[in-house]
Design a protein around this motif. Structure first.
Motif, mmCIF file in Angstrom:
data_model
loop_
_atom_site.group_PDB
_atom_site.id
_atom_site.type_symbol
_atom_site.label_atom_id
_atom_site.label_comp_id
_atom_site.label_asym_id
_atom_site.label_seq_id
_atom_site.Cartn_x
_atom_site.Cartn_y
_atom_site.Cartn_z
ATOM 1 N N VAL A 142 11.100 -14.667 -32.436
ATOM 2 C CA VAL A 142 10.774 -13.941 -33.668
ATOM 3 C C VAL A 142 9.323 -14.229 -34.026
ATOM 4 O O VAL A 142 8.923 -15.391 -34.136
ATOM 5 N N VAL A 143 8.541 -13.171 -34.184
ATOM 6 C CA VAL A 143 7.152 -13.295 -34.621
ATOM 7 C C VAL A 143 7.028 -12.598 -35.979
ATOM 8 O O VAL A 143 7.473 -11.463 -36.144
ATOM 9 N N VAL A 144 6.450 -13.304 -36.942
ATOM 10 C CA VAL A 144 6.202 -12.737 -38.270
ATOM 11 C C VAL A 144 4.692 -12.740 -38.477
ATOM 12 O O VAL A 144 4.065 -13.799 -38.422
ATOM 13 N N GLY A 145 4.106 -11.558 -38.686
ATOM 14 C CA GLY A 145 2.657 -11.523 -38.752
ATOM 15 C C GLY A 145 2.106 -10.468 -39.680
ATOM 16 O O GLY A 145 2.799 -9.539 -40.093
ATOM 17 N N THR A 146 0.831 -10.635 -40.018
ATOM 18 C CA THR A 146 0.100 -9.614 -40.756
ATOM 19 C C THR A 146 -0.427 -8.587 -39.756
ATOM 20 O O THR A 146 -0.740 -8.936 -38.611
ATOM 21 N N PRO A 147 -0.538 -7.318 -40.148
ATOM 22 C CA PRO A 147 -0.900 -6.273 -39.184
ATOM 23 C C PRO A 147 -2.221 -6.533 -38.465
ATOM 24 O O PRO A 147 -2.316 -6.336 -37.244
ATOM 25 N N GLY A 148 -3.244 -6.978 -39.194
ATOM 26 C CA GLY A 148 -4.538 -7.192 -38.567
ATOM 27 C C GLY A 148 -4.502 -8.230 -37.469
ATOM 28 O O GLY A 148 -5.076 -8.039 -36.384
ATOM 29 N N ARG A 149 -3.813 -9.342 -37.720
ATOM 30 C CA ARG A 149 -3.748 -10.390 -36.696
ATOM 31 C C ARG A 149 -2.848 -9.983 -35.540
ATOM 32 O O ARG A 149 -3.112 -10.343 -34.382
ATOM 33 N N VAL A 150 -1.788 -9.228 -35.800
ATOM 34 C CA VAL A 150 -0.944 -8.733 -34.709
ATOM 35 C C VAL A 150 -1.755 -7.821 -33.789
ATOM 36 O O VAL A 150 -1.710 -7.937 -32.556
ATOM 37 N N ILE A 151 -2.513 -6.892 -34.387
ATOM 38 C CA ILE A 151 -3.369 -6.007 -33.591
ATOM 39 C C ILE A 151 -4.374 -6.826 -32.783
ATOM 40 O O ILE A 151 -4.642 -6.545 -31.614
ATOM 41 N N ASP A 152 -4.944 -7.846 -33.394
ATOM 42 C CA ASP A 152 -5.912 -8.697 -32.708
ATOM 43 C C ASP A 152 -5.292 -9.322 -31.461
ATOM 44 O O ASP A 152 -5.903 -9.343 -30.386
ATOM 45 N N HIS A 153 -4.066 -9.839 -31.565
ATOM 46 C CA HIS A 153 -3.402 -10.438 -30.404
ATOM 47 C C HIS A 153 -3.053 -9.371 -29.354
ATOM 48 O O HIS A 153 -3.106 -9.642 -28.150
ATOM 49 N N LEU A 154 -2.687 -8.182 -29.812
ATOM 50 C CA LEU A 154 -2.412 -7.113 -28.854
ATOM 51 C C LEU A 154 -3.673 -6.754 -28.073
ATOM 52 O O LEU A 154 -3.636 -6.535 -26.857
ATOM 53 N N GLU A 155 -4.819 -6.697 -28.756
ATOM 54 C CA GLU A 155 -6.066 -6.376 -28.073
ATOM 55 C C GLU A 155 -6.471 -7.473 -27.101
ATOM 56 O O GLU A 155 -7.057 -7.200 -26.042
ATOM 57 N N ARG A 156 -6.165 -8.711 -27.436
ATOM 58 C CA ARG A 156 -6.481 -9.829 -26.560
ATOM 59 C C ARG A 156 -5.531 -9.908 -25.358
ATOM 60 O O ARG A 156 -5.823 -10.599 -24.393
ATOM 61 N N GLY A 157 -4.384 -9.252 -25.483
ATOM 62 C CA GLY A 157 -3.380 -9.374 -24.436
ATOM 63 C C GLY A 157 -2.558 -10.634 -24.552
ATOM 64 O O GLY A 157 -1.883 -11.040 -23.597
ATOM 65 N N THR A 158 -2.579 -11.283 -25.721
ATOM 66 C CA THR A 158 -1.841 -12.539 -25.903
ATOM 67 C C THR A 158 -0.476 -12.336 -26.559
ATOM 68 O O THR A 158 0.274 -13.302 -26.715
ATOM 69 N N LEU A 159 -0.178 -11.111 -26.979
ATOM 70 C CA LEU A 159 1.124 -10.809 -27.584
ATOM 71 C C LEU A 159 1.770 -9.672 -26.801
ATOM 72 O O LEU A 159 1.237 -8.568 -26.736
#
Length: 601
Positions: A142-159
C-alpha cells in the motif's frame, strides 16, 4: 444507487438496535480484531454504506465530509482484497496534503496490525527521497502519496504501478482545488484498466463528475449527509499541544480549572491504564475503564464516580457506551477522535439534566485538520484556550491553601487543636506563626509547593545555509523532511511563479501546492499577489536547497511554476546573487513533461 442515512446522529443505543455491526458487513477476523483494538464497535454511516459495494468489486463515488470515518470505509475493503505477494504496490491512495497522507498511512497500519508481512509506505513532498526509495525497494503493498510526489517517482521509474489493484482518491475536490487535476488524471489513465477505483469528495463539482464518468466503471454513488449537532449548554474549547507535553498541559488545567468530575477519552486500552496511573501519582482520584475490565469492576468504578469517591475516569469510546453520570462537569478529549460522530458522542457525556458542561479538546499540530472537520460537522466553532501559565498555577495553589485554612476553621475539632497548640506555645516559647507553618509542612511538600518557571529556550548559533546535512538532523526533523519551517518573524523575500490570473489560480491553490511539495507550513507564507501572467509570493529567505529542489518541479493547474526570486520592477536593484532556486527559472519547454529523469543528488 444513492443512500442518505438519517440526518441526525443516532445515540449509541439506537445504533446498536438499528445499524449493522462490523461483523455483519462480512469483514474477516484479522481486521475485526484490529478494529476492536482501535476501539470501534459499530460502523459509521459512510462505512456501513460503502464497505459492501467495495467488497463486491464496484467502483465507487462517496460524498461525505472529512471526519465521518471514510478512511476506514476504503481501507478495510482494500486490505481484505489485497494480494500480498511480491514487492510492487497493489493499492495506491492519493491525498491532497502530506498531513493527510501520513494520517491515512497510519490508519492502514492500524487496521493491518494482524496482517503480518503487509507494508504501508507514505510518500510526499518535503520528505527526503532516500527514505522513500528505500521503502519502495523493500516493497510496500500500500502506497499513500500526494499527487506531485507520486508523479515524481513515476517519472524517475522508482514507482511501479503495473500490478495495481486499487486506486483511491481521498478528498478529490481538495486535490483539484490545489491544481493537481492533470496529475490525478494522468495517474488514472496510466494505471491498469482492471483496477478498482474509489473516489471520495466532500462536494461534487462538475470536474469531479467529469472524472467519475471518464475514468470510473459504472460507479456506485453513496451520499452521506450529516447534520451533527451538540448541546448548546456545552462550552467547547481546544488547546494546541504536542503529544509529548499533553500530561503537563493536562495537570496545569486540572490545577486551575474548577471541576466536579471528569471523563477523559483516549484511543487505546493501554493508554487508559497509563494515564490513570500517572494522574493517581499526581494526587488525583482517577481510574480506567476499557474493554478488558470485567463488568462487575466497571459497575463498581462507575458507582464510585457517581458517589464522588472517584473524580476522573479515563476511558475508550467503547468502554464509555451507556455511561450516564450527572456530575460529569468536564469531558476531556486527551486523544482527538478520528471521526466527528465519536466527538459528539463523547462530549454528550457532560451537560446532562439541564446542567452546563465543559468540553476540552487536545490538538497536536498535525491534527488541526481534524479540528476543522469537527467544527464543520458540528456547525459550532471551538474556542482556542491558552494553557495556564506558571504564575496562574502558583496563584491557584496559594488560593487553595487559604481555602483549606478557612474550611478547617469551621471544624468541630478546632477547640481541641487550639488548646494543644497554646500548650505547645507556652512550653517551647515558639511563635504561633512558626507552629502553623510547621504543621503545614506536614501536609504540603514545601520544595514543590510552587511550580518552577519553564526553562528559558537555549539560543543556538545560526548555521550557514548548506552547513548542516540531512543526516545531522534529529529523528523528528528527518521524519518531517528537511524543509520544516516555523516562521516566527523570519525574514521573507518575494518569489515569482509563472502562473497567474489567466491560469485561473487562487491563493489557496498556490499555498496548497507550494506547502505540500516544499514541506512548508501556512505560517511560512506572506503576501500573495496574483498578476495576469504570474504571481508574487512571499516566502522565507532561508529556504533550504532541498526545498528549492522540490519546488523546481512543482506544478499548479498543470503549469510548471518556475520559482525564482523576483527582481522587482524594471530598473530596480536585483536581489543578491546566489539566493535563487538553482540560479533561477527553468525553461518549461526544455524537455517533455513525463520524460524519465535521473534521480537528484
Amino acid at each position: 444507487m444513492s443512500t442518505s442515512p438519517a440526518d441526525s446522529v443516532p445515540s449509541d443505543d439506537e445504533r446498536d438496535a438499528t445499524g449493522p455491526s462490523f461483523a455483519d458487513l462480512g469483514i474477516d477476523d484479522r481486521i475485526l480484531r484490529a478494529i476492536a483494538d482501535v476501539g470501534y464497535e459499530s460502523p459509521s454511516p459512510i462505512q456501513a454504506a460503502t464497505i459492501p459495494p467495495l467488497l463486491a468489486g464496484n467502483d465507487l463515488v462517496g460524498l461525505a465530509q472529512t471526519g465521518t470515518g471514510k478512511t476506514a470505509a476504503f481501507a478495510i475493503p482494500v486490505l481484505m482484497g489485497l494480494d500480498q505477494t511480491g514487492k510492487a504496490p497493489k493499492a495506491l491512495v492519493l491525498a491532497p496534503t502530506r498531513e493527510l497522507a501520513i494520517q491515512v498511512a497510519e490508519a492502514f497500519g492500524r487496521y493491518a496490525t494482524h496482517m503480518p508481512g503487509l507494508h504501508v509506505l507514505p510518500i510526499y513532498g518535503g520528505q527526503n527521497y532516500a527514505v522513500q526509495l528505500s521503502g519502495l525497494r523493500r516493497g510496500a503493498q500500500v502506497v499513500v502519496g500526494t499527487p506531485g510526489r507520486v508523479i515524481d517517482h513515476l517519472e524517475r521509474g522508482t514507482l511501479d504501478l503495473s500490478e495495481l489493484q486499487y486506486l483511491v482518491l481521498d478528498e478529490a475536490d481538495e486535490m483539484l482545488k490545489m491544481g493537481f487535476q492533470e496529475d490525478v488524471e494522468r495517474i488514472l489513465r496510466d494505471t491498469p484498466d482492471s483496477k478498482q477505483v474509489a473516489l471520495f469528495s466532500a462536494t461534487m463539482p462538475p470536474v469531479i463528475r467529469k472524472i467519475s464518468k471518464q475514468y470510473l466503471k459504472d460507479p456506485v454513488e453513496i451520499t452521506v449527509k450529516t447534520k451533527t449537532s451538540t448541546a448548546a449548554n456545552i462550552t467547547q474549547r481546544w488547546v494546541q499541544v504536542s503529544h509529548q507535553r499533553k500530561l503537563d498541559a493536562l495537570t496545569r488545567i486540572l490545577e486551575v480549572e474548577p471541576f466536579e468530575a471528569i471523563i477523559m477519552f483516549v484511543r487505546t486500552k493501554q493508554a487508559t491504564e497509563e494515564l490513570a496511573e500517572k494522574l493517581r501519582a499526581r494526587g488525583y482520584s482517577a481510574a480506567a475503564i476499557n474493554g478488558d475490565i470485567a463488568q462487575a469492576q466497571r459497575e463498581r468504578t462507575i458507582g464510585q464516580l457517581k458517589s464522588g469517591v472517584l473524580d476522573i475516569l479515563v476511558a475508550t469510546d467503547v468502554a464509555a457506551r451507556g455511561l450516564d453520570v450527572d456530575r460529569i462537569s468536564h469531558v476531556v478529549n486527551y486523544d482527538i477522535p478520528h471521526d466527528t460522530e465519536s466527538y459528539v458522542h463523547r462530549i454528550g457525556r457532560t451537560g446532562r439534566a439541564g446542567r452546563s458542561g465543559e468540553a476540552l479538546l487536545f490538538v497536536a499540530p498535525r491534527e488541526r485538520r481534524l479540528l476543522d472537520a469537527i467544527e464543520r460537522a458540528t456547525r459550532q466553532p471551538l474556542t482556542e484556550m491558552q494553557l495556564p501559565s506558571v504564575d496562574d498555577v502558583n496563584a491557584q495553589r496559594v488560593t487553595k491553601f487559604g481555602d483549606a485554612i478557612t474550611e478547617n476553621l469551621a471544624s468541630d475539632n478546632l477547640a481541641l487543636f487550639r488548646k494543644l497548640i497554646e500548650d505547645y506555645e507556652k512550653e517551647h516559647d515558639i511563635p504561633l506563626a512558626d507552629i502553623a507553618a510547621a504543621l503545614a509542612i506536614g501536609s504540603y511538600d514545601g520544595n514543590n509547593f510552587f511550580m518552577e518557571p519553564d526553562p528559558e529556550p537555549v539560543e543556538r548559533p545560526r548555521r550557514e545555509r548548506g552547513e548542516r546535512s540531512f543526516e545531522d538532523r534529529g529523528p523528528r526533523e528527518r521524519r518531517e523532511g528537511p524543509s520544516h519551517h516555523r516562521n516566527t518573524g523570519a525574514e521573507l523575500v518575494t518569489y515569482r511563479i509563472a502562473v497567474g490570473k489567466r491560469h485561473k489560480v487562487a491563493p489557496g491553490a498556490i499555498v496548497g501546492a507550494i506547502a505540500n511539495e516544499g514541506g512548508l507550513r501556512r505560517s511560512d507564507f506572506g503576501h500573495i499577489s496574483i498578476r495576469p501572467d504570474h504571481s508574487l509570493v512571499e516566502l522565507p529567505a532561508d529556504l533550504s536547497s532541498e526545498t528549492l529542489n522540490a519546488l523546481s518541479r512543482t506544478r499548479i493547474s498543470g503549469q510548471l511554476i518556475q520559482l525564482q526570486l523576483d527582481s522587482g520592477p524594471p530598473g530596480s536593484a536585483r536581489p543578491p546573487a546566489g539566493r535563487g532556486p538553482r540560479g533561477g527559472a527553468r525553461e518549461s519547454s526544455a524537455k517533455p513533461r513525463y520524460e524519465r529523469r535521473q534521480p537528484r543528488s
